[in-house]
Design an enzyme around this catalytic site. Structure first.
Site, PDB file in Angstrom:
ATOM      1  N   HIS A 151       0.829  -1.207   0.000  1.00 34.14           N
ATOM      2  CA  HIS A 151       0.000   0.000   0.000  1.00 34.14           C
ATOM      3  C   HIS A 151       0.860   1.252   0.000  1.00 34.14           C
ATOM      4  CE1 HIS A 151      -3.911  -2.055   1.587  1.00 34.14           C
ATOM      5  NE2 HIS A 151      -3.734  -2.212   0.302  1.00 34.14           N
ATOM      6  N   ARG A 163      -9.569  -6.631  -8.264  1.00 33.52           N
ATOM      7  CA  ARG A 163      -9.382  -7.728  -7.314  1.00 33.52           C
ATOM      8  C   ARG A 163     -10.426  -7.599  -6.203  1.00 33.52           C
ATOM      9  NH1 ARG A 163      -4.129  -5.509  -8.195  1.00 33.52           N
ATOM     10  NH2 ARG A 163      -2.730  -6.946  -9.292  1.00 33.52           N
ATOM     11  N   ARG A 217     -12.627  -9.744 -11.105  1.00 35.39           N
ATOM     12  CA  ARG A 217     -12.197 -11.125 -10.869  1.00 35.39           C
ATOM     13  C   ARG A 217     -12.892 -11.688  -9.640  1.00 35.39           C
ATOM     14  NH1 ARG A 217      -5.902 -12.023  -9.882  1.00 35.39           N
ATOM     15  NH2 ARG A 217      -6.469 -11.204  -7.825  1.00 35.39           N
ATOM     16  N   GLU A 247      -2.965 -18.495 -16.107  1.00 27.74           N
ATOM     17  CA  GLU A 247      -1.797 -18.339 -15.239  1.00 27.74           C
ATOM     18  C   GLU A 247      -1.162 -19.671 -14.881  1.00 27.74           C
ATOM     19  OE1 GLU A 247      -3.270 -16.327 -11.726  1.00 27.74           O
ATOM     20  OE2 GLU A 247      -5.248 -17.211 -12.033  1.00 27.74           O
ATOM     21  N   ASN A 295       2.459 -12.829 -13.749  1.00 20.57           N
ATOM     22  CA  ASN A 295       3.210 -13.065 -12.515  1.00 20.57           C
ATOM     23  C   ASN A 295       3.193 -14.541 -12.133  1.00 20.57           C
ATOM     24  OD1 ASN A 295       3.329 -10.312 -12.617  1.00 20.57           O
ATOM     25  ND2 ASN A 295       2.150  -9.955 -10.767  1.00 20.57           N
ATOM     26  N   ASP A 296       1.997 -15.125 -12.087  1.00 23.65           N
ATOM     27  CA  ASP A 296       1.890 -16.542 -11.745  1.00 23.65           C
ATOM     28  C   ASP A 296       2.340 -17.427 -12.900  1.00 23.65           C
ATOM     29  OD1 ASP A 296       1.158 -16.666  -9.111  1.00 23.65           O
ATOM     30  OD2 ASP A 296      -0.984 -16.495  -9.513  1.00 23.65           O
ATOM     31  N   ARG A 346       8.658 -16.812  -6.235  1.00 24.16           N
ATOM     32  CA  ARG A 346       9.242 -15.476  -6.311  1.00 24.16           C
ATOM     33  C   ARG A 346       9.363 -14.814  -4.947  1.00 24.16           C
ATOM     34  NH1 ARG A 346       4.049 -15.039  -8.592  1.00 24.16           N
ATOM     35  NH2 ARG A 346       2.658 -13.544  -7.596  1.00 24.16           N
ATOM     36  N   CYS A 389      -2.455  -8.851 -17.701  1.00 24.22           N
ATOM     37  CA  CYS A 389      -2.706  -8.016 -16.528  1.00 24.22           C
ATOM     38  C   CYS A 389      -1.620  -8.137 -15.476  1.00 24.22           C
ATOM     39  CB  CYS A 389      -4.066  -8.346 -15.912  1.00 24.22           C
ATOM     40  SG  CYS A 389      -4.187 -10.022 -15.265  1.00 24.22           S
TER      41      CYS A 389
END
Length: 606
Positions: free
Chosen positions: A216, A323, A360, A462, A485-486, A496, A539
């Protein structure tokens, strides 16, 4: 502030100490999270937890110690209420949202009960009990696979440090701070609510020992356009009070006590960087089209309804990923009902003013608990939680909760174009069950006479298994969104979050690039047999990295979804790109497997 101001020496903002000899320039590295460069004298903040007293309270005084803890929590709640009430009109929308997150964590019933248990059963003093409970929660968060959710422990830590400060009766970051010349802040961590100090011009940039790109603190830094580097683990111990520091928010580099030559070079680069950012702002209303006039869709990733304002300000054409996890987390047994979810989704739909919104479904599970208590009960204890009951697997394990979310989404679709994105789908059985639950949700709304709108249904790609079985997904879904990312993590079998192997996490690995190119090519080709185009977007972090834009355009990608702060930089690359020329160059990249060949092929992209 979640860390109290501790200047190494006398009181706050003490005058610079006299130096009798100069040390050599020192270079440190962290994670760049907000672009730009800052030059200034260091103001050091130490964590409030560094000097927490540990002692046993006398028998019979436990309730008095608990009341002391409650009084501190009430003081912090009042402090947060005041912070929110005093937010200036031009403060980023994220500020109010993150203050609300901290208030929610402060009022978390389970955390309060567990902390009290340490006092009653072990007679720990309040400060000790708080830090002991924080250690328990931290261990749970460390097991999470998702980077964004794992970094939410920072919010818990910041709330705990506010309470510790209240217990001690000490002040936080001085809002009336003043000093001669520019200042940069060096801290263990900084609470987003305390970052208004930067808006008043006291600090030019900041460095933290902890944090990541999706913390954040990083999100607010980007929204305020503050040069920032996080995760520079040794910064707090190596940088001294009043050191001259250069913060390079583009590369994650920190230079301490630079030579006059280096300092002058960075002052020039600072001016050039500021001019470049001003030029980027002029692109807001420029249509995102390549040199050969192909339109490119630039969308925003958001976490909360309040994020819509900065997305629109950056010129986003819609929301590519909302999200929904944070509607559910830290709620204990009081999960959001259908109406509460509908209200949140409706706010996003209305705020985006008719632009398309992709929401999502809950991406949570064994590695991302709804509440820390889930871990202590052992309900989600697995050898490898990253591969366990998570995302769509979790939703399908609780059909009633899943249909509740689907009903809320269907109702919100009345307000504008809404797409529903399903995370981590890998099997035909999961596709069939998802479609069946969606039909049941519609039937339940029909039975109640509740109106709802049409939605497009999409799948996140993913998991390598999904990428390799793409025809199955293309038959059943209206659109696809690639979570790079995934996809990188699972393709390379790299956690990661594990620092011992994180250097092997490589989005430019030939296997990753070829898999990504295959997904884009097959999806675009599906229009021939489906009779209509199937949209595909990216994304993950790759979408918001301007150095990747030309590569993705050359692969055929025409839809990018990213943090709002990255949109204009990516748009600039789009406007300069000619896909007709990039396509053959990308084919050379995809046929290169040796590192030297790959780097040469990537360099040719420009």
């Amino acid at each position: 502030m979640l860390a109290r101001l501790v200047l190494r020496g006398a009181g706050c903002f003490a005058p610079p100490r006299r130096r009798y000899h100069r040390r050599m320039a020192l270079q440190l590295f962290g994670i760049p999270v907000s672009r730009g460069m800052a030059i200034g004298r260091a103001v050091i903040l130490a964590s409030a937890r560094l000097d927490v007293a540990h002692y046993f309270v006398d028998p019979g005084t436990e309730e008095a110690e608990i009341e002391r803890l409650r009084a501190a929590r009430r003081a912090v709640r009042a402090e947060l209420d005041t912070l929110k009430a005093d937010l200036p009109a031009d403060a980023p929308a994220e500020m109010a949202a993150f203050i609300d997150v901290h208030k929610m964590l402060l009022d978390d019933r389970q955390m309060a009960l567990d902390t009290i248990t340490w006092i009653r059963q072990r007679r720990y003093n309040a400060e000790w009990a708080l830090t002991a409970q924080l250690d328990v929660i931290s261990r749970n968060f460390e097991e999470m696979d998702d980077t964004y959710l794992r970094e939410r422990i920072a919010d818990v830590e910041q709330v705990v440090e506010r309470v510790l400060r209240a217990l001690r009766g000490s002040a936080g970051l001085a809002r009336s701070a003043s000093g001669n010349g520019d200042l940069v802040l060096i801290a263990h961590d900084i609470a987003p609510a305390d970052m208004l100090q930067f808006k008043t011009g006291v600090f030019r940039g900041f460095v933290t020992d902890v944090g990541g790109k999706t913390s954040h603190t990083a999100i607010v830094a980007r929204s305020l356009d503050i040069p920032a580097v996080v995760g520079a683990r040794s910064a707090g111990s190596l940088i001294r009070q009043d050191d001259l520091v250069i913060i390079d928010g583009d590369s994650g580099l920190l230079i301490v006590d630079p030579s006059p030559v280096i300092l002058e070079d960075y002052r020039l680069r600072q001016q050039e960087s500021q001019l470049a950012r001003e030029r980027l702002k002029r692109l807001k209303f420029t249509p995102a089209r390549t040199l050969n006039a192909e339109p490119v869709e630039l969308l925003a990733n958001i976490e909360q309804p309040e994020d819509c304002a900065p997305a629109l300000e950056a010129g986003a054409m819609g929301v590519g990923l909302f999200r929904t996890e944070f509607l559910f987390m830290n709620r204990g047994d009081h999960l959001p009902g259908e109406d509460e979810q509908y209200a949140a989704y409706s706010r996003v739909m209305q705020a985006m003013q008719g632009k398309p919104v992709t929401i999502r479904t809950i991406d949570i599970g064994s590695d991302k608990p709804l509440d820390a208590e889930d871990y202590r009960d052992g309900e989600f204890t697995h050898l490898n939680p990253a591969l366990g009951l998570r995302a769509i697997r979790y939703s399908l394990s609780d059909p009633a909760m899943f249909r509740m979310q689907l009903r809320a989404l269907l109702r919100a679709a009345v307000l504008g174009p809404l797409k529903v994105l399903i995370p981590m789908v890998a099997h035909a059985s999961e596709i069939r069950q998802t479609l069946a639950e969606l039909n049941k949700a519609r039937a339940e709304l029909d039975a109640k006479g509740v109106s709802y709108g049409p939605v497009e249904l999409g799948a996140m790609i993913e998991v390598p298994g999904a990428a390799l079985a793409l025809p199955l997904f293309l038959r059943h879904f209206d659109f696809l969104s690639v979570g790079t990312n995934d996809l990188v993590q699972y393709t390379l079998a790299i956690d990661r979050a594990d620092e011992s192997v994180s250097n092997l996490y490589d989005p430019l690995h030939p296997a990753v690039l070829n898999l990504l190119a295959q997904i884009i090519t097959q999806t675009r080709a599906a229009a021939a047999w489906k009779g209509r185009p199937v949209e595909v977007s990216v994304c993950g972090e790759m979408a918001g990295d301007p150095s990747m834009t030309r590569l993705l355009l050359g692969m055929g990608l025409r839809s990018f979804s990213m943090h709002p702060s990255q949109i204009l930089a990516v748009k600039q690359e789009v406007l300069r790109a000619d896909p007709d020329k990039l396509t053959p160059l990308v084919q050379t990249v995809l046929s290169s497997f040796e590192p030297e060949e790959l780097q040469a092929a990537l360099a040719a992209l420009g």
